[in-house]
Write a protein that holds these residues in place. Structure first.
Motif, PDB file in Angstrom:
ATOM      1  N   ILE B 168       0.841  -1.205   0.000  1.00 37.05           N
ATOM      2  CA  ILE B 168       0.000   0.000   0.000  1.00 37.05           C
ATOM      3  C   ILE B 168       0.879   1.259   0.000  1.00 37.05           C
ATOM      4  O   ILE B 168       0.662   2.184  -0.780  1.00 37.05           O
ATOM      5  N   MET B 169       1.892   1.254   0.857  1.00 36.83           N
ATOM      6  CA  MET B 169       2.806   2.410   0.923  1.00 36.83           C
ATOM      7  C   MET B 169       3.456   2.644  -0.438  1.00 36.83           C
ATOM      8  O   MET B 169       3.582   3.773  -0.905  1.00 36.83           O
ATOM      9  N   GLU B 170       3.859   1.531  -1.058  1.00 34.91           N
ATOM     10  CA  GLU B 170       4.512   1.588  -2.362  1.00 34.91           C
ATOM     11  C   GLU B 170       3.567   2.207  -3.395  1.00 34.91           C
ATOM     12  O   GLU B 170       3.929   3.120  -4.139  1.00 34.91           O
ATOM     13  N   THR B 171       2.322   1.703  -3.410  1.00 30.77           N
ATOM     14  CA  THR B 171       1.339   2.207  -4.353  1.00 30.77           C
ATOM     15  C   THR B 171       1.115   3.702  -4.162  1.00 30.77           C
ATOM     16  O   THR B 171       1.034   4.467  -5.121  1.00 30.77           O
ATOM     17  N   GLN B 172       1.002   4.119  -2.899  1.00 28.70           N
ATOM     18  CA  GLN B 172       0.745   5.528  -2.622  1.00 28.70           C
ATOM     19  C   GLN B 172       1.956   6.388  -2.979  1.00 28.70           C
ATOM     20  O   GLN B 172       1.810   7.477  -3.508  1.00 28.70           O
ATOM     21  N   THR B 173       3.146   5.874  -2.711  1.00 31.18           N
ATOM     22  CA  THR B 173       4.363   6.621  -3.075  1.00 31.18           C
ATOM     23  C   THR B 173       4.413   6.806  -4.584  1.00 31.18           C
ATOM     24  O   THR B 173       4.781   7.859  -5.084  1.00 31.18           O
ATOM     25  N   ALA B 174       4.006   5.748  -5.312  1.00 34.46           N
ATOM     26  CA  ALA B 174       4.056   5.799  -6.765  1.00 34.46           C
ATOM     27  C   ALA B 174       3.078   6.820  -7.328  1.00 34.46           C
ATOM     28  O   ALA B 174       3.203   7.236  -8.472  1.00 34.46           O
ATOM     29  N   ARG B 175       2.056   7.203  -6.541  1.00 32.21           N
ATOM     30  CA  ARG B 175       1.160   8.247  -7.038  1.00 32.21           C
ATOM     31  C   ARG B 175       1.557   9.596  -6.459  1.00 32.21           C
ATOM     32  O   ARG B 175       0.795  10.557  -6.520  1.00 32.21           O
ATOM     33  N   GLY B 176       2.742   9.656  -5.868  1.00 32.12           N
ATOM     34  CA  GLY B 176       3.285  10.942  -5.466  1.00 32.12           C
ATOM     35  C   GLY B 176       3.034  11.358  -4.035  1.00 32.12           C
ATOM     36  O   GLY B 176       3.416  12.449  -3.632  1.00 32.12           O
ATOM     37  N   VAL B 177       2.394  10.493  -3.244  1.00 30.69           N
ATOM     38  CA  VAL B 177       2.155  10.867  -1.853  1.00 30.69           C
ATOM     39  C   VAL B 177       3.501  10.963  -1.139  1.00 30.69           C
ATOM     40  O   VAL B 177       4.315  10.049  -1.206  1.00 30.69           O
ATOM     41  N   GLU B 178       3.713  12.099  -0.479  1.00 26.76           N
ATOM     42  CA  GLU B 178       5.040  12.339   0.094  1.00 26.76           C
ATOM     43  C   GLU B 178       5.136  11.866   1.534  1.00 26.76           C
ATOM     44  O   GLU B 178       5.019  12.634   2.469  1.00 26.76           O
TER      45      GLU B 178
END
Lengths: 273, 253, 281
Positions: B168-178
């Motif tokens: 989940i963290m990976e997915t969110q990071t990939a959409r730019g969540v900092e």
């Protein structure tokens, strides 16, 4: 010369968190449609994550729009690279579709005053109701919301990790139509898939990965006819090219059903004459 | 992902002990660590547990656990040492804080206990299949099977959840969540919504597991259904005696 | 033997019926594939066969489902599962144990398989699923394909007469998918186990199964030998399901009057078809 959109130069990766990669080099330019193939465990997902900076290469250099992924934050690379994962459930975390799209836009290079408009545009492209709760949607609708959220951010490169797994044919085509349209508008596409029919129908270039090495990189039709290459990555050609190759002769160049039918017609004509 | 608490396949004498023996022994060592006040005895127990891990072929993992506990221990040590005010003052610090000799000794004892008490249990989990542990609890200690099943499921799900969370963290990071933001409140605001996907996937997984278990006769299971037998051998008796001896020794000194 | 008559089922919170007047007969030893778009009722049908519907997922149910003479409403899921084994798409979710061996033991222990038989059945089940060498492995270290075979082995050990699988290769790559289907074919041909498998991968399905069902709107809209069913391309189109490319090719050639034989279900048959087409010229 302008920088490539994505450039991998002698990239290797070795870490227990992923499959190893060895000495991988390729470039992707604006507007390309590239399929990434390989057997399970070949390192496709690792390679995809190397391309958007989620994983940093242990050797070699990856640049996105000229920026070295080891020097800039992943969240910054994410402004240019959209990544659609296999499982939409890991992305969706807001209680309306609109909220989900707006959440994604918050971290994009789209100027804030355009967010609402961009959101509406995506809702209409996907024919989605912005007020619905993604939680109550079907798997395919959720996949569409996830894709909409990725596309709303106007990525220059779109990486798709098995985007059609678990979807039925019609849903699969909905997704493929939308990403092809994005591609036509200039976004480069790198798509991991096992579905050779989709590769045959949509991709223009194919990368073949096997055991961490890039064993093939070329024009889609060429790769599709290279039975030995595909087989070393546990793959078979799509049905029609496969059949055409088995028949050989006049069918050697046939690639689609239309090609096949035409060839049959020509051969029949010749016999009659 | 190999977690630090997973079972490590092996054929060592520790692996072959009765699960109950291993449970008793690890608790005995744990208890000993808390009974004694001697730094040396704790270090002795630590060395013994490391020797056991070496025999079981899991020493590198034990050291990994120690090193990760070590980081936390340094923090605990510092906090602890500033709290103790009696004894001979060794060093005066600003803000009226002092470091005393008994403070040093007590803090050292505290972190040694903390690190040493964790290891036997971790080692037990490394050399015992959770299913064997559960079977023995059901058969010998008459624990209801559904509790044992819940226990094994919970432990089995830990790495799955960890994997899901990192996905989940990976997915969110990939959409730019900092997530790498320095602002603590912003970070919390970004992390909170992620509970939703984690919860959903957990519920789906447990639902699937429940159906699959039900269709394989979960509700028919009785206490004596377990196929495996867990006899007590000479080695088990010796191991338990060893545990008792350790407890007696530390109680006397 | 499976007999379904006029089955209509609406989930408790469902707006419309998931199954609507479904009729189906499956004889012993058949190898049946079920295809259909999402929401066509495929999963619900598998649930109706193993008793998850109406026992686990409740709702309004009309009509009757009889499996090996048991009425699924009157029998408990446990009674039904003595005859019907189930395998699901989520390879992790359906596991209950941390070690392969325990996964296979689980069901046998629960159903009270005699102690003396357990070891031999365990070995046999692992061998039939082709995973004897994985016996002592931790399930968390297996690949998706291996996990799915463990799930199948755990079912085979219970000696069911029928195995129902819901998208068993959903998460697998082409080669692993084929291996799972090889195992199913083996169980069907050599052990006479009835296989009912729901699958999205139409080409894979057409190559292995003997009988193909197309579902749409909670009903079986096509049912028959694979080649015969594939001829009805309009029905597939309405149902939103694609057919193998070779079948489409056959349809085109037939339309133009070049071909009039059976619809090919795989490449080998397609090759034969093409030779026939050209030879006739």
């Amino acid at each position: 010369m302008a920088d490539s959109l994505l450039k991998l130069d002698g990239v290797s990766f070795a870490y227990r968190g992923g499959d190893a990669l060895q000495d991988i080099s390729f470039e992707i330019q604006t507007g390309e449609f590239v399929a990434l193939l390989g057997e399970n465990g070949a390192g496709k997902s690792t390679l995809a994550r190397i391309c958007n900076g989620l994983l940093k290469p242990t050797g070699g250099v990856v640049t996105v729009g000229g920026k070295d992924t080891r020097r800039v934050k992943t969240s910054e690379i994410a402004r240019d690279v959209g990544f659609l994962f296999q499982n939409p459930d890991r992305m969706l975390c807001q209680n309306t579709v609109r909220g989900e799209l707006m959440f994604g836009l918050e971290f994009s290079s789209v100027p804030p005053e355009q967010h609402a408009a961009r959101c509406d545009e995506m809702l209409s492209v996907f024919s989605l109701d912005g007020e619905r709760d993604p939680f109550g949607m079907s798997r395919s609708e959720r996949q569409q919301v996830a894709l909409a959220s990725v596309l709303a951010r106007r990525p220059k490169l779109l990486i798709l990790d098995e985007p059609t797994t678990g979807l039925d044919y019609r849903e699969c085509m909905t997704i493929m139509d939308i990403v092809s349209r994005q591609n036509a508008e200039g976004a480069a596409l790198l798509m991991i898939t096992h579905d050779m029919e989709i590769v045959a129908d949509f991709a223009r270039r194919v990368l073949v990965l096997s055991r961490g090495k890039l064993i093939g990189d070329g024009d889609m039709r060429g790769v599709m006819r290279d039975r030995a290459l595909l087989s070393s990555a546990s793959l078979l050609p799509a049905q029609i090219p496969d059949l055409a190759m088995r028949l050989g002769g006049a069918f050697g160049e046939a690639f689609t059903i239309t090609d096949m039918v035409k060839t049959v017609a020509t051969l029949k004509e010749e016999v009659r004459v | 992902m190999t977690g630090l608490l997973d079972y490590v396949q092996g054929e060592s004498f520790l692996h072959r002990l009765n699960p109950l023996t291993k449970l008793v022994l690890s608790f005995a060592l744990c208890a000993a660590v808390f009974i004694t006040d001697s730094h040396l005895i704790i270090i002795g127990i630590l060395a013994a547990v490391l020797a056991f891990s070496a025999a079981a072929g899991t020493v590198s993992r034990s050291l990994r656990i120690l090193s990760s506990l070590g980081k936390l221990s340094i923090l605990l040590f510092i906090v602890q040492i500033l709290f103790v005010r009696d004894g001979k003052v060794l060093l005066h610090l600003p803000f009226g804080l002092v470091i005393t000799d008994s403070g040093v000794l007590f803090s050292l004892l505290f972190v040694l206990r903390f690190m040493t008490a964790t290891l036997p249990l971790a080692l037990m989990l490394a050399v015992t299949r959770i299913s064997d542990l559960a079977n023995v609890l059901v058969k010998s200690l008459h624990m209801p099977y559904s509790y044992a099943f819940a226990l094994t499921t919970a432990i089995r799900f830990i790495p799955l959840f960890a994997e899901e969370m990192s996905g989940i963290m990976e997915t969110q990071t990939a959409r730019g969540v900092e997530f790498d933001t320095k602002n603590f409140f912003k970070k919390v605001r970004l992390l909170l919504p992620l509970c939703v996907p984690l919860l959903i996937s957990s519920v789906r997984k447990t639902e699937g597991g429940a159906i699959s278990a039900e269709l394989r006769g979960f509700n028919l299971r009785k206490r004596n259904c377990g196929f495996r037998e867990y006899p007590l051998r000479v080695a088990d008796v010796l191991a338990v005696l060893f545990g008792v001896a350790v407890i007696l020794t530390v109680s006397v000194f | 033997m499976i007999k379904i008559q006029g089955l209509t089922f609406t989930y408790k919170d469902g707006a419309r019926p998931a199954l609507a007047g479904l009729e189906l007969d499956i004889r012993d030893g058949e190898f049946v594939g079920i295809i259909g778009s999402c929401g066509a009722g495929k999963s619900t049908l598998t649930y109706a066969l193993n008793g998850v519907v109406p026992h686990h997922y409740t709702g309004d149910m009309y009509g009757s489902v009889t499996v090996e003479g048991l009425d699924t409403v009157e029998s408990s899921p446990e009674e039904i599962s003595r005859y019907v084994g189930s395998v699901f798409q989520d390879v992790d979710g359906q596991m209950v144990s941390a070690v392969v061996e325990d996964e296979v033991l689980f069901g046998m222990e629960n159903f009270g398989v005699p102690r003396s038989e357990i070891e031999s059945r365990l070995e046999q089940a692992l061998a039939e699923a082709g995973i004897s060498e994985l016996r002592h492995r931790a399930t968390s270290t297996l690949s998706g394909g291996q996990k799915q075979k463990v799930a199948i082995a755990a079912i085979i050990a219970l000696r069911p007469k029928i195995i129902v699988l819901d998208e068993p290769t959903g998460e697998l790559d082409p080669r692993s998918s084929r291996r799972v289907f090889d195992t199913l074919r083996e169980l069907n041909e050599n052990h006479g186990i009835t296989i009912v498998v729901v699958e999205q991968k139409i080409m894979l399905l057409c190559e292995y199964v003997k009988r193909l069902l197309l579902m749409d709107g909670g009903r079986v809209v096509l049912d028959g030998a694979v080649g015969d069913v594939l001829r009805q391309t309009e029905v597939f189109e309405t149902a939103g399901v694609n057919i193998p490319r070779v079948a489409t090719l056959a349809r085109e050639l037939t339309k133009l009057g070049y071909y009039s034989g059976a619809t090919p279900t795989g490449l080998a048959q397609a090759e034969t078809m093409m030779r026939e087409v050209l030879g006739n010229g």
